[in-house]
Design a protein around this motif. Structure first.
Motif, PDB file in Angstrom:
ATOM      1  N   PHE A 128       0.804  -1.301   0.079  1.00 37.34           N
ATOM      2  CA  PHE A 128      -0.014  -0.089   0.102  1.00 37.34           C
ATOM      3  C   PHE A 128       0.945   1.262   0.068  1.00 37.34           C
ATOM      4  CE2 PHE A 128      -2.029   3.431   2.409  1.00 37.34           C
ATOM      5  CZ  PHE A 128      -3.219   3.651   1.695  1.00 37.34           C
ATOM      6  N   VAL A 129       1.777   1.173   0.699  1.00 41.65           N
ATOM      7  CA  VAL A 129       2.637   2.427   0.935  1.00 41.65           C
ATOM      8  C   VAL A 129       3.537   2.577  -0.462  1.00 41.65           C
ATOM      9  CG1 VAL A 129       4.611   3.325   2.035  1.00 41.65           C
ATOM     10  CG2 VAL A 129       2.790   2.137   3.380  1.00 41.65           C
ATOM     11  N   ARG A 130       3.725   1.469  -0.902  1.00 40.45           N
ATOM     12  CA  ARG A 130       4.628   1.745  -2.328  1.00 40.45           C
ATOM     13  C   ARG A 130       3.826   2.276  -3.421  1.00 40.45           C
ATOM     14  NH1 ARG A 130       6.901  -1.837  -5.680  1.00 40.45           N
ATOM     15  NH2 ARG A 130       8.612  -0.300  -6.243  1.00 40.45           N
ATOM     16  N   GLU A 131       2.363   1.715  -3.335  1.00 37.71           N
ATOM     17  CA  GLU A 131       1.599   2.001  -4.545  1.00 37.71           C
ATOM     18  C   GLU A 131       1.041   3.472  -4.243  1.00 37.71           C
ATOM     19  OE1 GLU A 131      -3.003   0.820  -5.887  1.00 37.71           O
ATOM     20  OE2 GLU A 131      -1.958  -0.539  -4.631  1.00 37.71           O
ATOM     21  N   HIS A 132       0.919   3.985  -3.105  1.00 33.40           N
ATOM     22  CA  HIS A 132       0.302   5.296  -2.840  1.00 33.40           C
ATOM     23  C   HIS A 132       1.415   6.335  -2.278  1.00 33.40           C
ATOM     24  CE1 HIS A 132      -3.716   4.081  -2.818  1.00 33.40           C
ATOM     25  NE2 HIS A 132      -3.519   2.899  -2.453  1.00 33.40           N
ATOM     26  N   ALA A 133       2.808   5.775  -2.698  1.00 29.68           N
ATOM     27  CA  ALA A 133       3.877   6.662  -1.911  1.00 29.68           C
ATOM     28  C   ALA A 133       3.750   7.965  -2.415  1.00 29.68           C
ATOM     29  CB  ALA A 133       5.413   6.201  -2.747  1.00 29.68           C
TER      30      ALA A 133
END
Length: 278
Positions: A128-133
């Motif tokens: 999630f953090v990577r996708e919404h970085a």
């Protein structure tokens, strides 16, 4: 009379109990909450952001001061059955001051959740953090995973295997990377691991993480088992061709070592900030 099996169990439990070598475990755990409460009270952040469908799959997000900065995702310890993200925000002030963003990740605890479920949650959180970085103030190629104790295990596990999340780097503090010794110990009373599950969930046996760099650190005052596990995991990573750095922090134990995250006056803090490039 104490049996041989009883003596072995007592030694096993002692080696898996960081409080046996810590100076003030209770005081440090209290400091986690006090410092984390202060961080949430004084810093701009988004609380309880959902990253998955389970109620435990929530994170606290402290955005960096400049867009496009590195993001450090921290996963708390507690033998997979204690603590929470509410106790895991203590490093946010130092990391934001240095130019990074910070995320404290929750994942739920045993016995309500099984260990594979926790690992899946951490995997979803990191993805999630990577996708919404960009929305979180960072970049997808500058997301770093960090964890202490059980959190180090979960971060290592979540970045390996077919569904592993690739990250720019890892900071793994006082981790358990081989769960074989956990089976039958006091820690296992809440986990209920079988030997086969323990092996399948051991980063030492699941392959190297998808990370450009790995920093392994533990305190000077740790049990022999934690020190052994770091040595063996470091060797396994080197054998697999992964760049790895090892640190044994003087005058630190299992509990107070994470307080150095992001603190440039400490060896661990300098190493972490160097890995983040801030």
């Amino acid at each position: 009379m104490t049996t041989e099996a009883g003596r072995e169990r007592a030694n096993q439990d002692r080696e898996l109990s960081p409080s046996t070598t810590a100076r003030d475990a209770a005081g440090t755990l209290a400091a986690y909450r006090t410092l984390s409460d202060s961080a949430r009270a004084t810093l701009a952040h988004r609380a309880d952001v959902a990253y998955g469908p389970h109620p435990a799959e929530r994170l606290h997000h402290f955005p960096p001061r400049r867009p496009g900065s590195p993001l450090l995702v921290f996963v708390h310890g507690g033998h997979w059955q204690e603590s929470s993200k509410e106790d895991a925000c203590f490093a946010a002030p130092a990391l934001l001051a240095a130019g990074a963003g910070f995320v404290a990740l929750g994942y739920g605890l045993a016995p309500a959740r099984r260990l594979p479920e926790m690992a899946a949650s951490v995997r979803r959180g990191l993805a999630f953090v990577r996708e919404h970085a960009a929305e979180l103030g960072g970049r997808s190629d500058a997301v770093y995973g960090a964890g202490s104790s059980a959190g180090a295990h979960l971060v290592a596990l979540a970045t390996t295997g077919p569904e592993g999340v690739p990250l720019a780097g890892l900071v793994l503090l006082s981790g358990l990377y081989d769960l074989d010794p956990v089976v039958g110990s006091y820690v296992d009373e809440a986990l209920g691991l079988t030997p086969a599950e323990a092996r399948a969930l051991s980063p030492l046996h699941t392959g190297p993480p998808y990370a450009e760099r790995v920093l392994l650190a533990l305190g000077e005052h740790e049990t022999a088992e934690y020190a052994r596990q770091q040595r063996e995991y470091a060797e396994a990573l080197r054998t697999a061709g992964r760049p790895v750095a090892e640190l044994v922090a003087a005058d630190r134990d299992h509990f107070d070592l994470p307080l150095d995250l992001g603190d440039p006056s400490t060896p661990l803090g300098r190493a972490v900030l160097g890995q983040l490039g801030v």
